[in-house]
Design an enzyme around this catalytic site. Sequence first.
Site, PDB file in Angstrom:
ATOM      1  N   LEU A   1       0.807  -1.225   0.000  1.00 28.29           N
ATOM      2  CA  LEU A   1       0.000   0.000   0.000  1.00 28.29           C
ATOM      3  C   LEU A   1       0.837   1.271   0.000  1.00 28.29           C
ATOM      4  CD1 LEU A   1      -2.884  -0.939   2.433  1.00 28.29           C
ATOM      5  CD2 LEU A   1      -3.147  -0.235   0.061  1.00 28.29           C
TER       6      LEU A   1
ATOM      7  N   LYS B   1      -8.722   6.647   9.827  1.00 27.50           N
ATOM      8  CA  LYS B   1      -9.769   6.103   8.965  1.00 27.50           C
ATOM      9  C   LYS B   1     -10.725   7.203   8.493  1.00 27.50           C
ATOM     10  CE  LYS B   1     -10.433   2.348   7.957  1.00 27.50           C
ATOM     11  NZ  LYS B   1      -9.954   1.570   6.776  1.00 27.50           N
TER      12      LYS B   1
END
Length: 340
Positions: A69, A175
Amino acid sequence: MTNEGMNSGSVVCVTGAGGYIGSWLLKNLLQNGYTVHATLRDIGDEKKCRPLLDLTGAHERLKLFQADLLQEGSFDSAVEGCQGVFHVANPVPPGNECSLEDFIVTSVNGVLNVMRACTRAKSVRRMVLTSSLSTACPMNDKGELACPCIDESCWSDVDILGSQTNKAAWYGASKTLEEQEALKYGAENKLEVVTLLPSLVLGPWFTNIPGYTSLQTIIALIGENDLLYEQLKSIQSMTGSIAIVHIDDICNAHIFLMEHPDAQARYICSGDSRSINSLKQLLSKQLNVSIKLDDEEPVNRDVPISSKKLLDMGFCYKYSLEQTLEESVRCAIKNGFLKL
Protein backbone atom coordinates in the site's frame (compact mmCIF):
# COMPACT_ATOMS: atom_id res chain seq x y z
CA MET A 1 -19.84 6.72 -15.11
CA THR A 2 -22.55 4.22 -14.15
CA ASN A 3 -22.35 0.83 -12.58
CA GLU A 4 -24.78 -0.95 -14.91
CA GLY A 5 -23.88 -4.56 -15.53
CA MET A 6 -21.71 -5.20 -12.46
CA ASN A 7 -22.48 -8.82 -11.62
CA SER A 8 -21.01 -12.20 -10.79
CA GLY A 9 -19.32 -12.42 -14.18
CA SER A 10 -17.19 -9.36 -13.48
CA VAL A 11 -13.50 -9.24 -12.64
CA VAL A 12 -12.80 -7.55 -9.30
CA CYS A 13 -9.80 -6.84 -7.10
CA VAL A 14 -9.67 -7.38 -3.33
CA THR A 15 -6.84 -5.64 -1.47
CA GLY A 16 -5.71 -7.14 1.83
CA ALA A 17 -7.05 -10.58 0.92
CA GLY A 18 -5.04 -12.26 3.67
CA GLY A 19 -6.89 -10.44 6.44
CA TYR A 20 -10.09 -11.37 8.26
CA ILE A 21 -12.59 -9.39 6.16
CA GLY A 22 -10.54 -9.68 2.97
CA SER A 23 -10.29 -13.48 3.07
CA TRP A 24 -14.00 -13.96 3.84
CA LEU A 25 -14.96 -11.47 1.11
CA LEU A 26 -12.76 -13.37 -1.34
CA LYS A 27 -14.51 -16.63 -0.40
CA ASN A 28 -17.96 -15.12 -0.96
CA LEU A 29 -16.96 -13.57 -4.28
CA LEU A 30 -15.66 -16.89 -5.60
CA GLN A 31 -18.85 -18.61 -4.42
CA ASN A 32 -20.84 -16.00 -6.36
CA GLY A 33 -18.93 -16.63 -9.58
CA TYR A 34 -16.62 -13.60 -9.64
CA THR A 35 -13.09 -13.69 -11.03
CA VAL A 36 -10.85 -12.17 -8.35
CA HIS A 37 -7.46 -10.49 -8.34
CA ALA A 38 -6.37 -10.64 -4.69
CA THR A 39 -3.46 -8.69 -3.23
CA LEU A 40 -1.22 -9.60 -0.30
CA ARG A 41 1.96 -8.03 0.97
CA ASP A 42 3.83 -11.31 0.49
CA ILE A 43 2.51 -13.96 -1.89
CA GLY A 44 5.34 -16.19 -0.73
CA ASP A 45 3.70 -16.50 2.69
CA GLU A 46 2.31 -20.03 2.44
CA LYS A 47 0.44 -19.69 5.74
CA LYS A 48 -1.68 -16.86 4.35
CA CYS A 49 -1.90 -17.94 0.71
CA ARG A 50 -2.73 -21.65 0.97
CA PRO A 51 -6.22 -21.29 2.55
CA LEU A 52 -7.12 -18.82 -0.22
CA LEU A 53 -5.82 -21.05 -3.02
CA ASP A 54 -7.77 -23.99 -1.57
CA LEU A 55 -11.13 -22.19 -1.80
CA THR A 56 -13.77 -23.54 -4.16
CA GLY A 57 -13.36 -21.78 -7.51
CA ALA A 58 -9.88 -20.48 -6.72
CA HIS A 59 -8.11 -22.67 -9.28
CA GLU A 60 -10.23 -21.27 -12.11
CA ARG A 61 -10.97 -17.70 -10.99
CA LEU A 62 -8.37 -16.47 -8.47
CA LYS A 63 -5.03 -14.81 -9.11
CA LEU A 64 -2.78 -13.56 -6.31
CA PHE A 65 -0.71 -10.38 -6.62
CA GLN A 66 1.96 -8.97 -4.35
CA ALA A 67 1.37 -5.31 -3.55
CA ASP A 68 2.41 -2.79 -0.91
CA LEU A 69 0.00 0.00 0.00
CA LEU A 70 2.87 2.40 0.59
CA GLN A 71 4.61 1.70 -2.73
CA GLU A 72 3.33 3.83 -5.60
CA GLY A 73 2.31 1.76 -8.62
CA SER A 74 2.43 -1.61 -6.91
CA PHE A 75 -1.32 -2.17 -7.44
CA ASP A 76 -1.29 -1.46 -11.18
CA SER A 77 -1.02 -5.11 -12.23
CA ALA A 78 -3.66 -6.29 -9.77
CA VAL A 79 -6.20 -3.64 -10.80
CA GLU A 80 -5.60 -3.93 -14.54
CA GLY A 81 -8.68 -5.34 -16.27
CA CYS A 82 -10.92 -5.14 -13.17
CA GLN A 83 -14.38 -3.57 -13.22
CA GLY A 84 -14.56 -3.21 -9.44
CA VAL A 85 -12.11 -2.84 -6.58
CA PHE A 86 -12.75 -3.69 -2.93
CA HIS A 87 -10.19 -1.78 -0.87
CA VAL A 88 -10.16 -3.76 2.37
CA ALA A 89 -6.45 -3.61 3.25
CA ASN A 90 -5.71 -1.66 6.40
CA PRO A 91 -2.07 -0.55 6.56
CA VAL A 92 -0.41 -0.83 9.95
CA PRO A 93 2.29 1.75 10.73
CA PRO A 94 5.70 0.12 11.09
CA GLY A 95 7.31 -0.17 14.53
CA ASN A 96 5.97 -0.04 18.08
CA GLU A 97 6.68 3.65 18.57
CA CYS A 98 4.38 4.86 15.80
CA SER A 99 2.76 8.29 16.04
CA LEU A 100 -0.59 9.75 15.00
CA GLU A 101 1.13 11.03 11.86
CA ASP A 102 2.25 7.48 11.03
CA PHE A 103 -1.34 6.24 11.22
CA ILE A 104 -2.61 9.07 9.00
CA VAL A 105 0.14 8.82 6.38
CA THR A 106 -0.19 5.06 5.97
CA SER A 107 -4.01 5.16 5.67
CA VAL A 108 -4.28 8.16 3.35
CA ASN A 109 -1.31 7.31 1.14
CA GLY A 110 -2.49 3.71 0.95
CA VAL A 111 -5.96 4.51 -0.34
CA LEU A 112 -4.62 7.09 -2.79
CA ASN A 113 -2.14 4.59 -4.22
CA VAL A 114 -4.98 2.15 -4.88
CA MET A 115 -7.24 4.83 -6.35
CA ARG A 116 -4.55 6.15 -8.68
CA ALA A 117 -4.11 2.57 -9.89
CA CYS A 118 -7.87 2.49 -10.59
CA THR A 119 -7.57 5.67 -12.65
CA ARG A 120 -4.65 4.34 -14.67
CA ALA A 121 -6.44 1.05 -15.33
CA LYS A 122 -9.38 2.89 -16.98
CA SER A 123 -11.53 -0.26 -16.59
CA VAL A 124 -12.62 0.28 -12.96
CA ARG A 125 -16.22 1.42 -12.55
CA ARG A 126 -16.50 1.47 -8.77
CA MET A 127 -14.42 1.13 -5.63
CA VAL A 128 -15.97 -0.07 -2.37
CA LEU A 129 -13.86 1.06 0.58
CA THR A 130 -13.96 -0.73 3.92
CA SER A 131 -14.06 2.13 6.40
CA SER A 132 -15.13 1.96 10.06
CA LEU A 133 -17.98 3.03 12.31
CA SER A 134 -15.30 4.98 14.18
CA THR A 135 -15.45 7.57 11.36
CA ALA A 136 -19.06 8.43 12.26
CA CYS A 137 -18.79 9.09 16.01
CA PRO A 138 -18.45 12.85 16.60
CA MET A 139 -17.34 13.55 20.18
CA ASN A 140 -17.09 16.80 22.09
CA ASP A 141 -14.01 17.77 24.10
CA LYS A 142 -15.43 15.93 27.13
CA GLY A 143 -15.40 12.62 25.25
CA GLU A 144 -19.18 12.54 24.92
CA LEU A 145 -20.96 11.60 21.71
CA ALA A 146 -22.27 14.80 20.12
CA CYS A 147 -25.21 13.35 18.18
CA PRO A 148 -28.53 11.72 19.12
CA CYS A 149 -28.19 9.00 16.48
CA ILE A 150 -25.19 7.67 14.54
CA ASP A 151 -25.91 7.72 10.82
CA GLU A 152 -24.11 8.53 7.57
CA SER A 153 -24.37 12.29 8.15
CA CYS A 154 -22.06 11.99 11.19
CA TRP A 155 -18.30 12.52 10.93
CA SER A 156 -15.80 12.00 13.72
CA ASP A 157 -13.75 15.01 14.81
CA VAL A 158 -10.17 14.28 13.74
CA ASP A 159 -8.68 16.93 16.02
CA ILE A 160 -10.39 15.52 19.11
CA LEU A 161 -9.44 11.94 18.24
CA GLY A 162 -5.90 13.01 17.45
CA SER A 163 -5.53 14.79 20.78
CA GLN A 164 -5.97 11.51 22.65
CA THR A 165 -3.07 9.26 23.54
CA ASN A 166 -4.46 5.84 22.67
CA LYS A 167 -3.95 4.15 19.31
CA ALA A 168 -7.62 3.21 18.99
CA ALA A 169 -8.46 6.93 18.76
CA TRP A 170 -5.61 7.47 16.28
CA TYR A 171 -7.00 4.64 14.18
CA GLY A 172 -10.38 6.42 14.12
CA ALA A 173 -8.72 9.68 13.09
CA SER A 174 -6.75 8.03 10.29
CA LYS A 175 -9.77 6.10 8.97
CA THR A 176 -11.83 9.31 8.97
CA LEU A 177 -9.25 11.15 6.88
CA GLU A 178 -8.83 8.10 4.61
CA GLU A 179 -12.56 7.93 3.92
CA GLN A 180 -12.85 11.66 3.30
CA GLU A 181 -9.88 11.61 0.93
CA ALA A 182 -11.34 8.63 -0.98
CA LEU A 183 -14.70 10.34 -1.48
CA LYS A 184 -12.97 13.54 -2.56
CA TYR A 185 -10.71 11.72 -5.03
CA GLY A 186 -13.67 9.86 -6.51
CA ALA A 187 -15.65 13.07 -7.06
CA GLU A 188 -12.67 14.85 -8.66
CA ASN A 189 -11.66 11.93 -10.90
CA LYS A 190 -15.06 10.54 -11.94
CA LEU A 191 -14.58 7.28 -10.09
CA GLU A 192 -17.57 5.88 -8.21
CA VAL A 193 -16.58 5.47 -4.57
CA VAL A 194 -18.82 3.78 -1.99
CA THR A 195 -17.71 3.48 1.62
CA LEU A 196 -18.92 0.85 4.09
CA LEU A 197 -18.76 1.52 7.83
CA PRO A 198 -18.87 -1.72 9.83
CA SER A 199 -19.25 -1.92 13.57
CA LEU A 200 -17.26 -4.57 15.48
CA VAL A 201 -16.92 -7.57 13.14
CA LEU A 202 -17.29 -10.98 14.79
CA GLY A 203 -17.86 -14.54 13.62
CA PRO A 204 -15.83 -17.55 12.50
CA TRP A 205 -12.74 -17.62 10.30
CA PHE A 206 -11.34 -20.23 7.94
CA THR A 207 -7.73 -19.16 7.36
CA ASN A 208 -4.65 -20.03 9.41
CA ILE A 209 -4.66 -16.44 10.64
CA PRO A 210 -7.54 -16.06 13.13
CA GLY A 211 -10.13 -13.32 12.96
CA TYR A 212 -8.45 -11.20 15.59
CA THR A 213 -11.41 -8.94 16.29
CA SER A 214 -13.56 -11.99 17.01
CA LEU A 215 -10.96 -13.85 19.02
CA GLN A 216 -9.67 -10.93 21.05
CA THR A 217 -13.14 -9.56 21.82
CA ILE A 218 -14.31 -12.93 23.15
CA ILE A 219 -11.14 -13.30 25.22
CA ALA A 220 -11.49 -9.75 26.56
CA LEU A 221 -15.09 -10.32 27.62
CA ILE A 222 -14.19 -13.44 29.59
CA GLY A 223 -11.48 -11.48 31.40
CA GLU A 224 -8.20 -12.32 29.69
CA ASN A 225 -7.29 -9.14 27.79
CA ASP A 226 -7.41 -6.03 29.97
CA LEU A 227 -6.22 -3.61 27.28
CA LEU A 228 -8.91 -4.50 24.76
CA TYR A 229 -11.50 -4.67 27.52
CA GLU A 230 -10.78 -1.05 28.38
CA GLN A 231 -11.27 -0.17 24.71
CA LEU A 232 -14.65 -1.92 24.74
CA LYS A 233 -15.62 0.04 27.85
CA SER A 234 -14.55 3.25 26.13
CA ILE A 235 -16.84 2.45 23.18
CA GLN A 236 -19.68 1.65 25.56
CA SER A 237 -19.17 4.92 27.43
CA MET A 238 -19.93 6.81 24.21
CA THR A 239 -22.91 4.88 22.85
CA GLY A 240 -24.13 2.82 25.81
CA SER A 241 -23.49 -0.48 24.05
CA ILE A 242 -21.19 -2.47 21.78
CA ALA A 243 -22.40 -2.71 18.18
CA ILE A 244 -21.63 -5.96 16.38
CA VAL A 245 -21.99 -7.34 12.84
CA HIS A 246 -21.36 -10.88 11.55
CA ILE A 247 -18.41 -11.36 9.19
CA ASP A 248 -20.65 -12.92 6.51
CA ASP A 249 -23.12 -10.03 6.69
CA ILE A 250 -20.42 -7.38 6.29
CA CYS A 251 -18.90 -9.20 3.31
CA ASN A 252 -22.29 -9.66 1.66
CA ALA A 253 -22.88 -5.93 2.18
CA HIS A 254 -19.64 -5.20 0.27
CA ILE A 255 -20.86 -7.27 -2.68
CA PHE A 256 -24.37 -5.79 -2.46
CA LEU A 257 -22.97 -2.26 -2.71
CA MET A 258 -20.68 -3.20 -5.59
CA GLU A 259 -23.60 -4.60 -7.56
CA HIS A 260 -26.33 -2.07 -6.73
CA PRO A 261 -26.54 0.55 -9.53
CA ASP A 262 -27.72 3.31 -7.19
CA ALA A 263 -25.20 2.86 -4.36
CA GLN A 264 -23.31 6.03 -3.52
CA ALA A 265 -21.33 7.65 -0.70
CA ARG A 266 -21.47 6.13 2.82
CA TYR A 267 -23.30 3.15 4.35
CA ILE A 268 -23.29 2.00 7.98
CA CYS A 269 -23.47 -1.77 8.47
CA SER A 270 -24.22 -2.77 12.07
CA GLY A 271 -26.35 -5.76 12.99
CA ASP A 272 -27.12 -5.45 16.71
CA SER A 273 -25.80 -3.89 19.89
CA ARG A 274 -25.76 -4.87 23.58
CA SER A 275 -24.12 -3.69 26.76
CA ILE A 276 -20.92 -5.38 27.89
CA ASN A 277 -22.76 -7.14 30.72
CA SER A 278 -25.39 -8.44 28.29
CA LEU A 279 -22.63 -9.81 26.06
CA LYS A 280 -20.99 -11.43 29.08
CA GLN A 281 -24.24 -13.09 30.06
CA LEU A 282 -24.68 -14.51 26.58
CA LEU A 283 -21.12 -15.81 26.55
CA SER A 284 -21.48 -17.27 30.03
CA LYS A 285 -24.49 -19.27 28.86
CA GLN A 286 -22.83 -20.40 25.63
CA LEU A 287 -19.56 -21.39 27.30
CA ASN A 288 -21.21 -22.74 30.44
CA VAL A 289 -18.77 -20.80 32.62
CA SER A 290 -19.14 -18.04 35.18
CA ILE A 291 -18.07 -14.60 33.91
CA LYS A 292 -17.79 -11.66 36.31
CA LEU A 293 -20.13 -8.79 35.43
CA ASP A 294 -19.19 -5.15 35.72
CA ASP A 295 -20.45 -3.41 38.83
CA GLU A 296 -21.73 -0.45 36.83
CA GLU A 297 -23.82 -0.50 33.69
CA PRO A 298 -24.02 2.54 31.36
CA VAL A 299 -26.23 5.32 32.69
CA ASN A 300 -29.38 5.30 30.55
CA ARG A 301 -27.49 5.92 27.35
CA ASP A 302 -28.13 3.91 24.23
CA VAL A 303 -27.42 5.89 21.08
CA PRO A 304 -29.09 4.29 18.03
CA ILE A 305 -26.75 3.22 15.24
CA SER A 306 -28.72 3.43 12.02
CA SER A 307 -28.32 1.03 9.08
CA LYS A 308 -31.50 2.48 7.54
CA LYS A 309 -29.77 3.71 4.39
CA LEU A 310 -28.39 0.23 3.65
CA LEU A 311 -31.65 -1.53 4.55
CA ASP A 312 -33.70 0.87 2.43
CA MET A 313 -31.57 -0.19 -0.55
CA GLY A 314 -32.78 -3.76 -0.02
CA PHE A 315 -29.99 -5.32 2.02
CA CYS A 316 -30.96 -7.89 4.67
CA TYR A 317 -28.95 -9.15 7.65
CA LYS A 318 -28.82 -12.94 8.04
CA TYR A 319 -27.36 -13.36 11.52
CA SER A 320 -28.58 -12.52 14.99
CA LEU A 321 -26.16 -11.38 17.66
CA GLU A 322 -26.59 -14.72 19.46
CA GLN A 323 -25.61 -16.63 16.30
CA THR A 324 -22.64 -14.34 15.75
CA LEU A 325 -21.28 -14.90 19.26
CA GLU A 326 -21.93 -18.62 19.13
CA GLU A 327 -20.04 -19.03 15.84
CA SER A 328 -17.14 -16.93 17.15
CA VAL A 329 -16.88 -19.09 20.25
CA ARG A 330 -17.21 -22.37 18.37
CA CYS A 331 -14.43 -21.38 15.96
CA ALA A 332 -12.14 -20.20 18.76
CA ILE A 333 -12.57 -23.52 20.61
CA LYS A 334 -12.15 -25.58 17.44
CA ASN A 335 -8.85 -23.85 16.66
CA GLY A 336 -7.50 -24.17 20.21
CA PHE A 337 -7.66 -20.50 21.19
CA LEU A 338 -10.25 -21.09 23.90
CA LYS A 339 -9.67 -23.96 26.30
CA LEU A 340 -12.33 -24.23 28.95
